[in-house]
Design a protein around this motif. Structure first.
Motif, PDB file in Angstrom:
ATOM      1  N   ASP A 187       0.975  -1.395   0.137  1.00 41.04           N
ATOM      2  CA  ASP A 187       0.174  -0.272   0.119  1.00 41.04           C
ATOM      3  C   ASP A 187       0.934   1.343   0.142  1.00 41.04           C
ATOM      4  O   ASP A 187       0.540   2.168  -0.576  1.00 41.04           O
ATOM      5  CB  ASP A 187      -0.767   0.111   1.187  1.00 41.04           C
ATOM      6  N   GLY A 188       2.127   1.136  -0.040  1.00 43.06           N
ATOM      7  CA  GLY A 188       3.411   2.110   0.162  1.00 43.06           C
ATOM      8  C   GLY A 188       3.283   2.395   1.601  1.00 43.06           C
ATOM      9  O   GLY A 188       3.484   4.239   1.328  1.00 43.06           O
ATOM     10  N   VAL A 189       3.050   2.370   2.562  1.00 46.15           N
ATOM     11  CA  VAL A 189       3.855   2.200   3.531  1.00 46.15           C
ATOM     12  C   VAL A 189       4.855   1.695   4.123  1.00 46.15           C
ATOM     13  O   VAL A 189       5.089   0.854   4.049  1.00 46.15           O
ATOM     14  CB  VAL A 189       2.572   2.314   4.650  1.00 46.15           C
ATOM     15  N   SER A 190       5.837   2.776   4.583  1.00 44.46           N
ATOM     16  CA  SER A 190       7.545   2.507   4.437  1.00 44.46           C
ATOM     17  C   SER A 190       7.408   2.248   6.224  1.00 44.46           C
ATOM     18  O   SER A 190       5.770   2.061   7.125  1.00 44.46           O
ATOM     19  CB  SER A 190       8.012   4.138   4.310  1.00 44.46           C
ATOM     20  N   VAL A 191       8.405   0.955   6.002  1.00 45.93           N
ATOM     21  CA  VAL A 191       8.474   0.318   6.997  1.00 45.93           C
ATOM     22  C   VAL A 191       8.641   1.783   8.604  1.00 45.93           C
ATOM     23  O   VAL A 191       8.669   1.367   9.519  1.00 45.93           O
ATOM     24  CB  VAL A 191      10.274  -0.121   7.474  1.00 45.93           C
ATOM     25  N   ARG A 192       9.207   3.492   8.368  1.00 42.27           N
ATOM     26  CA  ARG A 192       9.913   4.175   8.858  1.00 42.27           C
ATOM     27  C   ARG A 192       8.016   4.705  10.206  1.00 42.27           C
ATOM     28  O   ARG A 192       7.756   4.300  10.791  1.00 42.27           O
ATOM     29  CB  ARG A 192      10.643   5.288   8.419  1.00 42.27           C
ATOM     30  N   ASP A 193       7.102   4.651   8.381  1.00 35.99           N
ATOM     31  CA  ASP A 193       6.209   5.667   9.236  1.00 35.99           C
ATOM     32  C   ASP A 193       5.133   4.403   9.651  1.00 35.99           C
ATOM     33  O   ASP A 193       4.112   5.340  10.900  1.00 35.99           O
ATOM     34  CB  ASP A 193       5.437   6.115   7.618  1.00 35.99           C
ATOM     35  N   ALA A 194       5.278   2.941   8.976  1.00 38.59           N
ATOM     36  CA  ALA A 194       4.536   1.862  10.406  1.00 38.59           C
ATOM     37  C   ALA A 194       4.680   2.070  11.485  1.00 38.59           C
ATOM     38  O   ALA A 194       3.934   1.607  12.504  1.00 38.59           O
ATOM     39  CB  ALA A 194       5.253   0.210   9.154  1.00 38.59           C
ATOM     40  N   LEU A 195       5.865   1.890  11.902  1.00 35.04           N
ATOM     41  CA  LEU A 195       6.694   1.574  13.384  1.00 35.04           C
ATOM     42  C   LEU A 195       6.268   2.930  13.695  1.00 35.04           C
ATOM     43  O   LEU A 195       5.948   2.974  15.023  1.00 35.04           O
ATOM     44  CB  LEU A 195       8.315   1.521  13.675  1.00 35.04           C
ATOM     45  N   ALA A 196       6.245   3.837  13.526  1.00 34.77           N
ATOM     46  CA  ALA A 196       5.980   5.517  13.968  1.00 34.77           C
ATOM     47  C   ALA A 196       4.364   5.517  14.634  1.00 34.77           C
ATOM     48  O   ALA A 196       4.516   5.570  15.378  1.00 34.77           O
ATOM     49  CB  ALA A 196       6.301   6.064  13.014  1.00 34.77           C
ATOM     50  N   ALA A 197       3.940   4.966  13.473  1.00 32.23           N
ATOM     51  CA  ALA A 197       2.386   4.620  13.903  1.00 32.23           C
ATOM     52  C   ALA A 197       1.675   3.870  14.975  1.00 32.23           C
ATOM     53  O   ALA A 197       0.809   4.070  15.858  1.00 32.23           O
ATOM     54  CB  ALA A 197       1.666   4.461  12.913  1.00 32.23           C
ATOM     55  N   ILE A 198       2.800   2.604  15.774  1.00 27.06           N
ATOM     56  CA  ILE A 198       2.231   1.992  16.282  1.00 27.06           C
ATOM     57  C   ILE A 198       3.081   2.450  17.249  1.00 27.06           C
ATOM     58  O   ILE A 198       3.207   2.277  18.809  1.00 27.06           O
ATOM     59  CB  ILE A 198       2.609   0.627  16.351  1.00 27.06           C
ATOM     60  N   GLY A 199       3.596   3.469  17.191  1.00 27.33           N
ATOM     61  CA  GLY A 199       4.366   3.764  18.568  1.00 27.33           C
ATOM     62  C   GLY A 199       6.173   3.194  18.618  1.00 27.33           C
ATOM     63  O   GLY A 199       6.670   3.460  19.645  1.00 27.33           O
ATOM     64  N   TYR A 200       6.683   2.621  17.501  1.00 28.20           N
ATOM     65  CA  TYR A 200       7.807   2.444  18.540  1.00 28.20           C
ATOM     66  C   TYR A 200       8.835   1.906  16.783  1.00 28.20           C
ATOM     67  O   TYR A 200       9.548   1.216  16.927  1.00 28.20           O
ATOM     68  CB  TYR A 200       7.540  -0.346  17.902  1.00 28.20           C
ATOM     69  N   LEU A 201       9.004   3.757  16.377  1.00 27.66           N
ATOM     70  CA  LEU A 201      10.445   3.751  15.846  1.00 27.66           C
ATOM     71  C   LEU A 201      11.564   3.967  16.617  1.00 27.66           C
ATOM     72  O   LEU A 201      11.192   4.995  17.534  1.00 27.66           O
ATOM     73  CB  LEU A 201       9.754   5.026  15.001  1.00 27.66           C
ATOM     74  N   GLY A 202      12.079   3.168  17.187  1.00 29.38           N
ATOM     75  CA  GLY A 202      12.436   3.270  18.263  1.00 29.38           C
ATOM     76  C   GLY A 202      13.883   4.803  18.716  1.00 29.38           C
ATOM     77  O   GLY A 202      14.103   4.769  17.547  1.00 29.38           O
ATOM     78  N   THR A 203      14.549   5.380  19.054  1.00 30.77           N
ATOM     79  CA  THR A 203      16.402   5.745  19.144  1.00 30.77           C
ATOM     80  C   THR A 203      17.084   5.077  20.142  1.00 30.77           C
ATOM     81  O   THR A 203      17.985   6.182  20.253  1.00 30.77           O
ATOM     82  CB  THR A 203      15.480   7.458  19.787  1.00 30.77           C
TER      83      THR A 203
END
Length: 420
Positions: free
Chosen positions: A163-179
């Motif tokens: 669907d064109g959703v990036s890994v970056r955006d998908a992880l951010a959407a569920i709150g797990y794009l960590g730092t």
């Protein structure tokens, strides 16, 4: 089995069967593809398990989660883990068993360290690797490969789903794009269902994986011409799907040109455009997966397929682009780790045998950077990546016992001198 061991096994089973309700499908499987809301729920369970024990919970930039127990300040970590994401309508054991086993093994190790009074050489952490399955985001084994440095982090964060959703955006959407920073690794151990029939048929409790198969994929894009299914003469059609269908059959048929079971191959993914019932398809995209214990067999099959695909393009007067990707060499696991597994199983009274893994696992990239142990428990009928996947409770409990003992030995320096 002692009463204490039985109680620990019951606690593990209660957690395993609870996690299996997250994203459960009607036929007993799970649907928890990477970075979906269902994946997020299992991540929250993972974090809660660790937090209520006072462990540090961290997430790195590719979504790998670590539940860490520090015994020795500044020391590297022995990692125990697998993955919580699933295939579409996948099984409830694949990956999740290894993560839940790792959490329970870590808890037992921490309790034992407190009771023992000795300070271990290394710390311990349970890990949930991101996107091992690769069902939503290709390639598979993504999080552990980024951790090991065999895949580029930025490129993987830019990968998109259908669907064109990036890994970056998908992880951010569920709150797990960590730092968070990644732990320094001293060693790694993973337990998994076999996904084959060897252990069940031979009635052996534990598989000690000594090597992985050579694998590679072919990314095939078939480009034809869109036209009307009712109004276009057959001689004037440039049907991308017809050509793709020929390729699908060729990918299966090439296996018969080698000794039985020496090569396995399949097309597991295909998209068609525009996917309308009254339009001749203009484009088909498919992925072929080739695997063998012998790299020369994979390379020979790959070359034959590319020649035959070129012939189909000429015959059908269309364009077909073929790209090699996700090529993985055979990995051999440390002899010291195999011997450790055999010793632990002998001490615990469990049968064990050495074996290869045909499937890929997070242990494969980890084995490139740290001494690694890969363990199997039996799979009923060898079925996997489907809702019928099954492993007996007793076999899972035995696996946790073995993983705990191996983790204990590793934090005290076993395998520290080994190289991968």
């Amino acid at each position: 089995m002692t009463e204490t061991t039985t109680s620990a096994g019951d606690d593990f089973l209660a957690d395993f069967h609870h996690v299996a309700t997250i994203g459960a499908t009607p036929a007993g499987g799970v649907e928890r593809q990477a970075a979906t809301p269902e994946d997020a729920l299992t991540r929250e369970w993972f974090a809660h398990f660790a937090s209520r024990r006072g462990w540090a919970v961290t997430t790195d930039r590719i979504g790998n989660m670590f539940a860490s127990v520090e015994f020795t300040a500044g020391a590297p970590y022995v990692l125990l883990g697998s993955h919580l994401d699933s295939q579409p309508r996948g099984g409830r054991f694949d990956g999740a068993y290894g993560v839940i086993a790792a959490l329970h093994a870590t808890a037992r190790i921490a309790d034992r360290v407190r009771a023992d009074g000795r300070t271990p050489q290394f710390n311990v952490a349970a890990v949930n690797w991101f996107n091992e399955e690769g069902g939503r985001f290709a390639p598979s084994i993504m999080g552990s490969s980024v951790f090991a440095g065999t895949m580029d982090e930025e490129r993987m964060l830019d990968v998109t789903d259908a669907d064109g959703v990036s890994v970056r955006d998908a992880l951010a959407a569920i709150g797990y794009l960590g730092t968070d920073e990644r732990p320094e690794v001293a060693g790694y151990a993973e337990i998994h269902i076999e996904q084959g029939r060897i252990l069940e048929h031979e009635q052996i409790r534990i598989g000690a994986v000594d090597s992985s198969w050579y694998t590679q994929k072919l990314d095939v894009e078939v480009l034809g011409e869109q036209s009307h299914t009712g109004a276009t003469a057959m001689a004037d059609r440039h049907d991308a799907l017809v050509a793709a269908a020929r390729i699908v059959l060729m990918v299966e048929e090439v296996t018969a040109e080698f000794p039985p079971e020496a090569l396995v191959s399949s097309v597991g993914q295909m998209t068609v455009e525009p996917n309308s019932p009254i339009v001749v398809p203009r484009r088909a995209h498919l992925v072929a997966d080739l695997r063998s214990a012998d790299p020369e067999i994979v390379l020979a099959a790959r070359d034959r397929l590319r020649e035959r695909i070129d012939a189909v393009a000429c015959e059908r007067d269309i364009r077909i682009d073929v790209r090699d990707f996700d090529v993985r060499d055979i990995q051999r696991y440390p002899e010291d780790g195999l011997e450790l597994t055999e010793k632990v199983c002998a001490d615990l009274g469990y049968s064990v045998r050495r074996m290869q893994t045909m499937a890929g696992h997070d242990s494969v990239p980890l084995n490139r950077i740290a001494p690694t142990v890969m363990l199997f428990v039996p799979s009923v009928d060898g079925v996997s990546h489907c809702e019928r996947e099954f492993t007996e409770d007793a076999d899972m409990v035995i696996g946790v016992d073995v993983l705990e003992r191996i983790g204990w030995e590793m934090i005290h320096g076993a395998l520290a001198h080994a190289t991968s």
